[in-house]
Write a protein that holds these residues in place. Structure first.
Motif, PDB file in Angstrom:
ATOM      1  N   GLY A 282       0.808  -1.209   0.000  1.00  0.00           N
ATOM      2  CA  GLY A 282       0.000   0.000   0.000  1.00  0.00           C
ATOM      3  C   GLY A 282       0.843   1.262   0.000  1.00  0.00           C
ATOM      4  O   GLY A 282       2.066   1.222  -0.126  1.00  0.00           O
ATOM      5  N   VAL A 283       0.175   2.418   0.160  1.00  0.00           N
ATOM      6  CA  VAL A 283       0.848   3.709   0.267  1.00  0.00           C
ATOM      7  C   VAL A 283       0.900   4.098   1.738  1.00  0.00           C
ATOM      8  O   VAL A 283      -0.095   3.991   2.460  1.00  0.00           O
ATOM      9  CB  VAL A 283       0.109   4.798  -0.529  1.00  0.00           C
ATOM     10  CG1 VAL A 283       0.719   6.178  -0.259  1.00  0.00           C
ATOM     11  CG2 VAL A 283       0.149   4.502  -2.019  1.00  0.00           C
ATOM     12  N   TYR A 284       2.067   4.570   2.170  1.00  0.00           N
ATOM     13  CA  TYR A 284       2.224   5.005   3.553  1.00  0.00           C
ATOM     14  C   TYR A 284       2.699   6.459   3.551  1.00  0.00           C
ATOM     15  O   TYR A 284       3.542   6.847   2.736  1.00  0.00           O
ATOM     16  CB  TYR A 284       3.239   4.129   4.290  1.00  0.00           C
ATOM     17  CG  TYR A 284       2.726   2.747   4.576  1.00  0.00           C
ATOM     18  CD1 TYR A 284       2.275   2.403   5.851  1.00  0.00           C
ATOM     19  CD2 TYR A 284       2.673   1.780   3.579  1.00  0.00           C
ATOM     20  CE1 TYR A 284       1.794   1.133   6.127  1.00  0.00           C
ATOM     21  CE2 TYR A 284       2.182   0.498   3.835  1.00  0.00           C
ATOM     22  CZ  TYR A 284       1.749   0.189   5.108  1.00  0.00           C
ATOM     23  OH  TYR A 284       1.264  -1.063   5.381  1.00  0.00           O
ATOM     24  N   LYS A 292       3.760  10.697  12.853  1.00  0.00           N
ATOM     25  CA  LYS A 292       2.899   9.532  12.752  1.00  0.00           C
ATOM     26  C   LYS A 292       2.864   9.012  11.316  1.00  0.00           C
ATOM     27  O   LYS A 292       3.074   9.771  10.365  1.00  0.00           O
ATOM     28  CB  LYS A 292       1.479   9.873  13.206  1.00  0.00           C
ATOM     29  CG  LYS A 292       1.372  10.194  14.694  1.00  0.00           C
ATOM     30  CD  LYS A 292      -0.073  10.467  15.091  1.00  0.00           C
ATOM     31  CE  LYS A 292      -0.193  10.745  16.585  1.00  0.00           C
ATOM     32  NZ  LYS A 292      -1.594  11.043  16.984  1.00  0.00           N
ATOM     33  N   VAL A 293       2.607   7.735  11.174  1.00  0.00           N
ATOM     34  CA  VAL A 293       2.496   7.100   9.868  1.00  0.00           C
ATOM     35  C   VAL A 293       1.050   6.705   9.616  1.00  0.00           C
ATOM     36  O   VAL A 293       0.400   6.097  10.476  1.00  0.00           O
ATOM     37  CB  VAL A 293       3.395   5.847   9.782  1.00  0.00           C
ATOM     38  CG1 VAL A 293       3.184   5.141   8.445  1.00  0.00           C
ATOM     39  CG2 VAL A 293       4.858   6.225   9.950  1.00  0.00           C
ATOM     40  N   ILE A 294       0.546   7.077   8.449  1.00  0.00           N
ATOM     41  CA  ILE A 294      -0.814   6.711   8.045  1.00  0.00           C
ATOM     42  C   ILE A 294      -0.713   5.728   6.888  1.00  0.00           C
ATOM     43  O   ILE A 294       0.025   5.959   5.922  1.00  0.00           O
ATOM     44  CB  ILE A 294      -1.625   7.941   7.612  1.00  0.00           C
ATOM     45  CG1 ILE A 294      -1.702   8.960   8.754  1.00  0.00           C
ATOM     46  CG2 ILE A 294      -3.027   7.530   7.176  1.00  0.00           C
ATOM     47  CD1 ILE A 294      -2.374  10.259   8.368  1.00  0.00           C
ATOM     48  N   ALA A 295      -1.449   4.629   6.983  1.00  0.00           N
ATOM     49  CA  ALA A 295      -1.442   3.601   5.936  1.00  0.00           C
ATOM     50  C   ALA A 295      -2.685   3.730   5.068  1.00  0.00           C
ATOM     51  O   ALA A 295      -3.797   3.903   5.573  1.00  0.00           O
ATOM     52  CB  ALA A 295      -1.394   2.216   6.566  1.00  0.00           C
ATOM     53  N   TYR A 296      -2.491   3.666   3.756  1.00  0.00           N
ATOM     54  CA  TYR A 296      -3.590   3.662   2.796  1.00  0.00           C
ATOM     55  C   TYR A 296      -3.533   2.333   2.050  1.00  0.00           C
ATOM     56  O   TYR A 296      -2.554   2.045   1.363  1.00  0.00           O
ATOM     57  CB  TYR A 296      -3.474   4.838   1.826  1.00  0.00           C
ATOM     58  CG  TYR A 296      -3.504   6.183   2.513  1.00  0.00           C
ATOM     59  CD1 TYR A 296      -4.711   6.810   2.801  1.00  0.00           C
ATOM     60  CD2 TYR A 296      -2.323   6.817   2.892  1.00  0.00           C
ATOM     61  CE1 TYR A 296      -4.748   8.043   3.436  1.00  0.00           C
ATOM     62  CE2 TYR A 296      -2.344   8.047   3.535  1.00  0.00           C
ATOM     63  CZ  TYR A 296      -3.559   8.649   3.801  1.00  0.00           C
ATOM     64  OH  TYR A 296      -3.581   9.874   4.439  1.00  0.00           O
ATOM     65  N   GLU A 297      -4.589   1.546   2.208  1.00  0.00           N
ATOM     66  CA  GLU A 297      -4.578   0.191   1.666  1.00  0.00           C
ATOM     67  C   GLU A 297      -5.795  -0.056   0.798  1.00  0.00           C
ATOM     68  O   GLU A 297      -6.747   0.730   0.783  1.00  0.00           O
ATOM     69  CB  GLU A 297      -4.536  -0.830   2.815  1.00  0.00           C
ATOM     70  CG  GLU A 297      -3.305  -0.678   3.705  1.00  0.00           C
ATOM     71  CD  GLU A 297      -3.364  -1.578   4.925  1.00  0.00           C
ATOM     72  OE1 GLU A 297      -4.487  -2.017   5.266  1.00  0.00           O
ATOM     73  OE2 GLU A 297      -2.310  -1.849   5.514  1.00  0.00           O
ATOM     74  N   ALA A 298      -5.747  -1.166   0.064  1.00  0.00           N
ATOM     75  CA  ALA A 298      -6.879  -1.558  -0.770  1.00  0.00           C
ATOM     76  C   ALA A 298      -8.061  -1.934   0.122  1.00  0.00           C
ATOM     77  O   ALA A 298      -7.892  -2.551   1.173  1.00  0.00           O
ATOM     78  CB  ALA A 298      -6.494  -2.734  -1.660  1.00  0.00           C
ATOM     79  N   GLY A 305     -10.602   3.554  -1.496  1.00  0.00           N
ATOM     80  CA  GLY A 305      -9.234   3.169  -1.175  1.00  0.00           C
ATOM     81  C   GLY A 305      -8.450   2.813  -2.412  1.00  0.00           C
ATOM     82  O   GLY A 305      -8.922   2.990  -3.544  1.00  0.00           O
ATOM     83  N   LEU A 306      -7.241   2.321  -2.225  1.00  0.00           N
ATOM     84  CA  LEU A 306      -6.394   1.917  -3.345  1.00  0.00           C
ATOM     85  C   LEU A 306      -7.039   0.760  -4.114  1.00  0.00           C
ATOM     86  O   LEU A 306      -7.667  -0.114  -3.509  1.00  0.00           O
ATOM     87  CB  LEU A 306      -5.024   1.478  -2.843  1.00  0.00           C
ATOM     88  CG  LEU A 306      -4.122   2.542  -2.208  1.00  0.00           C
ATOM     89  CD1 LEU A 306      -2.917   1.869  -1.566  1.00  0.00           C
ATOM     90  CD2 LEU A 306      -3.675   3.555  -3.241  1.00  0.00           C
ATOM     91  N   PRO A 307      -6.840   0.704  -5.441  1.00  0.00           N
ATOM     92  CA  PRO A 307      -7.334  -0.445  -6.212  1.00  0.00           C
ATOM     93  C   PRO A 307      -6.590  -1.734  -5.868  1.00  0.00           C
ATOM     94  O   PRO A 307      -7.134  -2.824  -5.986  1.00  0.00           O
ATOM     95  CB  PRO A 307      -7.077  -0.050  -7.669  1.00  0.00           C
ATOM     96  CG  PRO A 307      -6.811   1.411  -7.654  1.00  0.00           C
ATOM     97  CD  PRO A 307      -6.264   1.729  -6.304  1.00  0.00           C
ATOM     98  N   ASN A 339      -8.019   9.920   1.411  1.00  0.00           N
ATOM     99  CA  ASN A 339      -7.900   8.582   0.854  1.00  0.00           C
ATOM    100  C   ASN A 339      -7.641   8.671  -0.640  1.00  0.00           C
ATOM    101  O   ASN A 339      -7.685   9.753  -1.232  1.00  0.00           O
ATOM    102  CB  ASN A 339      -9.164   7.759   1.112  1.00  0.00           C
ATOM    103  CG  ASN A 339      -8.840   6.297   1.373  1.00  0.00           C
ATOM    104  OD1 ASN A 339      -7.894   5.752   0.823  1.00  0.00           O
ATOM    105  ND2 ASN A 339      -9.632   5.658   2.228  1.00  0.00           N
ATOM    106  N   PHE A 340      -7.355   7.526  -1.239  1.00  0.00           N
ATOM    107  CA  PHE A 340      -7.069   7.469  -2.664  1.00  0.00           C
ATOM    108  C   PHE A 340      -8.316   7.041  -3.440  1.00  0.00           C
ATOM    109  O   PHE A 340      -9.074   6.173  -2.987  1.00  0.00           O
ATOM    110  CB  PHE A 340      -5.927   6.493  -2.943  1.00  0.00           C
ATOM    111  CG  PHE A 340      -4.576   7.063  -2.633  1.00  0.00           C
ATOM    112  CD1 PHE A 340      -3.810   7.663  -3.622  1.00  0.00           C
ATOM    113  CD2 PHE A 340      -4.076   7.025  -1.332  1.00  0.00           C
ATOM    114  CE1 PHE A 340      -2.563   8.195  -3.333  1.00  0.00           C
ATOM    115  CE2 PHE A 340      -2.831   7.553  -1.033  1.00  0.00           C
ATOM    116  CZ  PHE A 340      -2.071   8.143  -2.030  1.00  0.00           C
TER     117      PHE A 340
END
Length: 359
Positions: A282-284, A292-298, A305-307, A339-340
């Motif tokens: 995913g995108v972090y 802080k780290v934010i995770a963007y996942e499918a 969200g991500l495809p 979000n994506f």
């Protein structure tokens, strides 16, 4: 032709796409001739712009030269490929890297060594000068970079660095390190990411070198991204990323190891003090202010969200818009949703995003 500041091109399994800014959608620049399309292969691996503004694109089937990238679709291009019966043709069709020097000569990195295209003679000439330093073996070219005094440094696997000297290349440095990538912020200091997780730092001015251990055990370093004052992100494929202080050339321990265990393909720093990582999970996003780290996942089919979690590349255009290339298509970051969102018109981006600023 002047390229619009918002132009973004994306290479995918289905060909090359261009973002139509007015319609906010992607247009497929598919090569109409199926026979040519099959010979070129599905991937655009490398790209370079000549001093005259023309584009040169490396593929699995040779090189295309076009006035504008849109000309690819209608076969308005010159195609250069390897011919066994022609010594003046390209040495190998798999073109991994392209670089124009100050004189306008194009240097071509292939799986079969270094090639050179002279636009004044309109022919390719296989450059064997590197082979003379490595027992006549074929060098595996990894990257090109320019020095502050307009010379070219070529990075190879296991055979070190070579530098241009008139019409040939001579050995600049060789410790038989296995180089995976190369980056220079100023043409004086060159950072070479190694396959064993360390960094070879070569000082071009003083002709000195040293190896920096940034803490990775055995993960290749594939990406560098400068940010802030005298800092640079060092990203690995398997053991996350660290922050290097360029002045002391030591890891800044206050950041710790960002995204440990992750395979990082690309890293980009945005103007709002955030660092974006394209990974295979995913995108972090790392926020330097909050740390802080934010995770963007499918997500599931009906969620935003991500495809797909496998993200090969990230690009930030001039407006600050963030784009991500995934295995199942292209998407962009919407700050209002945090979000994506996917671009429905384009499928699986397998190689890279190419943002073209105005010329």
């Amino acid at each position: 032709m002047k390229i619009d500041k918002s132009d973004i091109f994306a290479g995918s399994r289905n060909g090359l796409y261009k973002l139509n800014v007015n319609q906010d959608s992607f247009q497929n620049l598919l090569i109409e001739d199926s026979e040519v399309r099959d010979k070129l292969g599905p991937y655009f691996i490398s790209i370079a712009m000549a001093p005259n503004g023309k584009y040169w694109l490396g593929t699995l089937g040779g090189i295309l030269q076009v006035d504008t990238l849109e000309d690819i679709q209608t076969k308005q291009y010159d195609w250069y490929f390897s011919e066994l019966s022609d010594d003046d043709s390209l040495v190998d069709n798999l073109v991994s890297s392209l670089y124009f020097d100050a004189s306008g000569v194009l240097w071509v990195g292939t799986e079969e060594g270094l090639d050179k295209y002279d636009p004044y003679e309109n022919q390719f000439k296989y450059n064997t000068s590197i082979s003379r330093f490595i027992d006549n073996q074929v060098p595996r070219i990894r990257d090109f970079s320019k020095t502050f005094d307009e010379k070219i440094i070529v990075a190879t696997r296991h055979n070190g660095l070579f530098i241009s000297e008139e019409e040939k290349y001579i050995s600049l440095y060789n410790s038989q390190k296995d180089i995976a990538s190369m980056y220079s912020p100023n043409g004086k200091i060159f950072y070479c990411g190694l396959w064993n997780g360390k960094i070879l730092v070569y000082d071009y001015l003083n002709k000195t070198d040293k190896v920096i251990d940034v803490g990775f055990k055995n993960a290749p370093i594939l990406a560098f991204e400068p940010f802030g004052n005298d800092q640079m992100i060092i990203a690995s494929h398997g053991e996350g990323a660290v922050v290097l202080n360029l002045e002391t050339q030591r890891v800044d321990e206050s950041y710790g190891n960002l995204l440990p265990t992750l395979d990082i393909n690309t890293v980009k720093a945005s103007a709002d003090n955030k660092i974006w990582f394209a990974t295979q999970m995913g995108v972090y996003c790392y926020d330097q202010q909050s740390m802080k780290v934010i995770a963007y996942e499918a997500k599931s089919e009906n969620e935003v969200g991500l495809p797909h979690n496998n993200v090969s590349d990230i690009a930030i255009d001039e407006s600050g818009k963030i784009w991500a290339a995934t295995r199942k298509g292209l998407c962009y970051y919407d700050p209002t949703l945090d979000n994506f969102l996917p671009i429905e018109e384009i499928g699986g981006v397998t190689e890279s995003l190419d943002y073209k600023p105005s010329i």
